[in-house]
Design an enzyme around this catalytic site. Structure first.
Site, short mmCIF file in Angstrom:
data_model
loop_
_atom_site.label_atom_id
_atom_site.label_comp_id
_atom_site.label_asym_id
_atom_site.label_seq_id
_atom_site.Cartn_x
_atom_site.Cartn_y
_atom_site.Cartn_z
N MET A 175 40.06 35.65 40.15
CA MET A 175 39.54 36.73 39.30
C MET A 175 39.32 36.27 37.86
O MET A 175 39.74 35.18 37.47
CB MET A 175 40.51 37.91 39.32
N HIS A 176 38.65 37.09 37.11
CA HIS A 176 38.54 37.01 35.64
C HIS A 176 37.64 35.90 35.10
O HIS A 176 37.32 35.90 33.92
CB HIS A 176 39.93 36.86 34.98
N ASP A 232 40.94 38.16 44.51
CA ASP A 232 41.86 37.51 45.45
C ASP A 232 43.07 38.38 45.81
O ASP A 232 43.47 38.43 46.97
CB ASP A 232 42.31 36.14 44.94
#
Length: 489
Positions: free
Chosen positions: A78-79, A237
Site C-alpha cells: 500500500m501507499h 495487501d
C-alpha cells in the site's frame, strides 16, 4: 476455471493459481530490487514489477489449460507513489510505504492543516508512509517531475494498467493514500486541493471485486492467456490478506504476527476512533475495517533471540516458560518507534521490572507478552467503538508458536483460530477474481467455502483473570515514560 492472485510485495511478487473450488494449484515467487538512494529512502522501479509479474504468470500457468484462466486480481503493497507522464512513461521510481523522507510534509498536514481536519476529510491522520505526503514532497523537491504528472496510482494499480489499460484503484487501497473520503468512498476535493493536483490525475475508484477490464490483446498473446481473461480491481495487501483468512463480514478479526504486527477488524458500519489511533479504511468485502499496525511484532522476538541471547532455537527458549500471567518483567515492543495506537516515532523498546532473580525465561516471556499487550492496546480501542469481537484468526511467522497463540487468546480473552492456508494477499486476490467472475456470489461466500479452521485456542478463565491484571500494569508504563524517549535520541 482458474483464477490468479498477484501479491505485489516489497521484496518479491508472489503469484498464486487457484481453481474454482478454492484449491491452490501453483505458487510462483519472483524477486526484484529495492533501492535506498539516501538514508531513510525506499524506492522501486515499477517496470521491475511488471517484468517479473509477466515472467511469473507465464511460469504459473505453464502446466494448466491456459484457456481456462478466467480472472486476475491483486493484493498489493500500500501507499506507494507511482507517477506516469502524458505518454504513460514512469516519471521516477516509486516511493514506497516504508520510505521516511516525508517528515516535514507529514508535520505540515497534521499540525498546519490539522489532525481534526484530516480526519474529517479522510477519516485518518497523516503518517510518513502515506501517499499524500509523498506528493507534497515531490511538489516541493522535484518540481520538474511534479509538472509532468498525468496519472497517480498505487503499485498494484500499475500492474492492472499494464494488463488492461484501465486506470483504476479500489477503495481499500485508496484509503491509505490520505486522499480519499473513506466514509463516502470518493476522492476528497479538499485533499486534492491541498496536494495541488487535479482530480483527473487520480484513478477511477471501484470495489475490490469489480471487473475493471480484460487483457490487452498484445498482453494476452505474450502471456498465453485468453483475451477474455478479466482484470479485477483487487485490494491493498492487508485487506486482501483479510479476505484470504476469511476476515470478512461484521466483527471478524485477524491478527498478524509478522515482522510488523496488525490487528484487522472488519465491520459493516463505518467507524473511526476519536484519536485516530487506528486506521479507518474501506474493506475488500464492500464494507469497512479498522486496523492497528505495530511496527515491531515477531521482529521483537527475532531481535531478542538472534542479537541478544544469540540462539536460533526459538522453541527451546519457550519451553521453560510456564508461569503465565505472573511475570514481574514487562517489555515495551517499540524497537522502531510505534504506529498504532501511539503514533510516536521516538518511542523505544524498554524492559522494566528487572531484579537480581530475573531469569532468561522471564525476559523472553516479557518480549512475547509485550507484543501481545501492545496488540491489545489497539483491540481495546476497537471495543470502545462498540465493536464486539469474540474470536480472531491468526497468521504470520509468530503464529507458529503455540505459547504465543495461547498468550494472545488469554490476553485478549478471545478464541484464536488457526487456518489451513496462510497464503494471505495472493489467495485473497485469487478469491476476489473468483467472486468477480461469478464463481461465488460474494466475498463472504468465497471465504466461507474456501477458508478452513484447523485449530482453535480457547481462553482459560483463570489465566484471563491473571492477564487482565498484568495488562493494566503494562498500560501504565508507556504514558509514564513517553516523555523520556525524546531525551534519549
Amino acid at each position: 476455471m482458474y483464477y490468479i492472485g498477484v501479491d505485489l510485495g516489497t521484496s518479491a511478487v508472489k503469484l498464486l493459481l487457484m481453481d474454482g473450488t478454492g484449491k491452490i494449484v501453483n505458487i510462483v515467487s519472483r524477486e526484484y530490487p529495492l533501492y535506498f538512494p539516501h538514508p531513510g529512502w525506499s524506492e522501486q522501479k515499477p517496470e521491475d514489477w511488471w517484468k517479473e509479474s509477466k515472467e511469473g504468470i507465464k511460469e504459473l500457468v505453464k502446466d494448466v489449460d491456459r484457456s481456462q484462466v478466467a480472472g486476475i486480481s491483486f493484493g498489493g503493497q500500500m501507499h506507494g507513489l507511482v507517477m506516469l507522464d502524458a505518454k504513460d512513461q514512469v516519471i521516477r521510481p516509486a516511493i514506497l510505504w516504508n520510505d521516511g523522507r516525508t517528515g516535514k510534509q507529514t508535520d505540515y498536514l497534521n499540525n498546519v492543516i490539522g489532525k481534526a481536519n484530516l480526519s474529517m476529510y479522510t477519516a485518518n491522520i497523516a503518517f510518513a508512509g502515506f501517499t499524500a505526503p509523498k506528493i507534497l514532497w515531490v511538489k516541493e523537491n522535484e518540481p520538474e517531475n511534479f509538472a509532468k504528472i498525468a496519472k497517480i496510482m498505487l503499485p498494484k494499480d500499475y500492474l492492472a494498467y499494464c494488463l488492461s489499460g484501465a486506470f483504476v484503484s479500489d477503495y481499500s487501497d485508496a484509503s491509505g493514500m490520505l486522499l480519499m473520503d473513506v466514509k463516502n468512498k470518493c476522492w476528497s476535493e479538499r485533499m486534492i486541493e491541498i496536494c495541488g493536483i487535479s482530480k483527473e490525475v487520480l484513478p477511477t475508484l471501484h470495489e475490490s471485486y469489480d471487473v475493471v477490464g480484460t487483457l490487452k490483446p498484445e498482453v494476452a498473446k505474450e502471456l498465453g492467456l485468453p483475451e477474455s481473461c478479466k482484470v479485477v480491481a483487487g485490494a491493498g495487501d492487508n485487506a486482501a490478506a483479510a479476505v484470504g483468512t476469511g476476515t470478512v463480514g461484521d466483527g471478524m478479526c485477524n491478527i498478524s504476527l509478522g515482522t510488523s504486527g496488525t490487528i484487522f477488524i472488519s465491520s459493516k458500519e463505518f467507524g473511526v476512533d476519536s484519536n485516530n489511533a487506528l486506521h479507518a479504511f474501506a474493506h475488500a468485502d464492500g464494507h469497512y475495517h479498522l486496523m492497528g499496525c505495530m511496527l515491531s511484532a515477531a521482529s521483537c522476538n527475532k531481535w531478542w533471540m538472534d542479537e541478544i541471547i544469540r540462539t536460533k532455537d526459538y522453541p527451546a527458549e519457550q519451553e521453560g516458560i510456564t508461569k503465565l500471567g505472573e511475570n514481574k518483567v514487562f517489555f515495551l515492543p517499540y524497537l522502531m518507534g510505534e504506529r498504532s495506537p501511539h503514533n510516536n516515532p521516538d518511542a523505544r523498546g524498554t524492559f522494566i521490572g528487572l531484579t537480581m532473580d530475573t531469569t532468561r525465561e522471564d525476559m523472553t516471556q516479557a518480549v512475547l507478552e509485550g507484543v501481545a499487550f501492545a496488540i491489545r492496546d489497539s483491540f481495546e480501542i476497537a471495543k470502545s467503538l462498540g465493536i464486539k469481537i469474540e474470536r480472531t484468526k491468526i497468521c504470520g511467522g509468530g503464529a507458529k508458536s503455540p505459547l504465543w497463540r495461547r498468550m494472545i487468546a488469554n490476553i485478549l480473552n478471545i478464541k484464536v483460530d488457526r487456518i489451513e492456508s496462510e497464503e494471505g494477499p495472493a489467495l485473497g486476490g485469487a478469491m476476489l477474481a473468483a467472486v468477480a467472475c461469478g464463481e461465488f456470489a460474494s466475498v463472504e461466500e468465497a471465504a466461507a467455502k474456501i477458508v478452513r479452521v484447523t485449530e482453535t485456542i480457547e481462553p482459560e478463565p483463570e489465566l484471563v483473570e491473571k492477564y487482565e491484571k498484568q495488562y493494566r500494569k503494562f498500560a501504565r508504563i508507556y504514558p509514564t515514560v513517553k516523555d523520556l524517549f525524546t531525551t534519549l535520541l
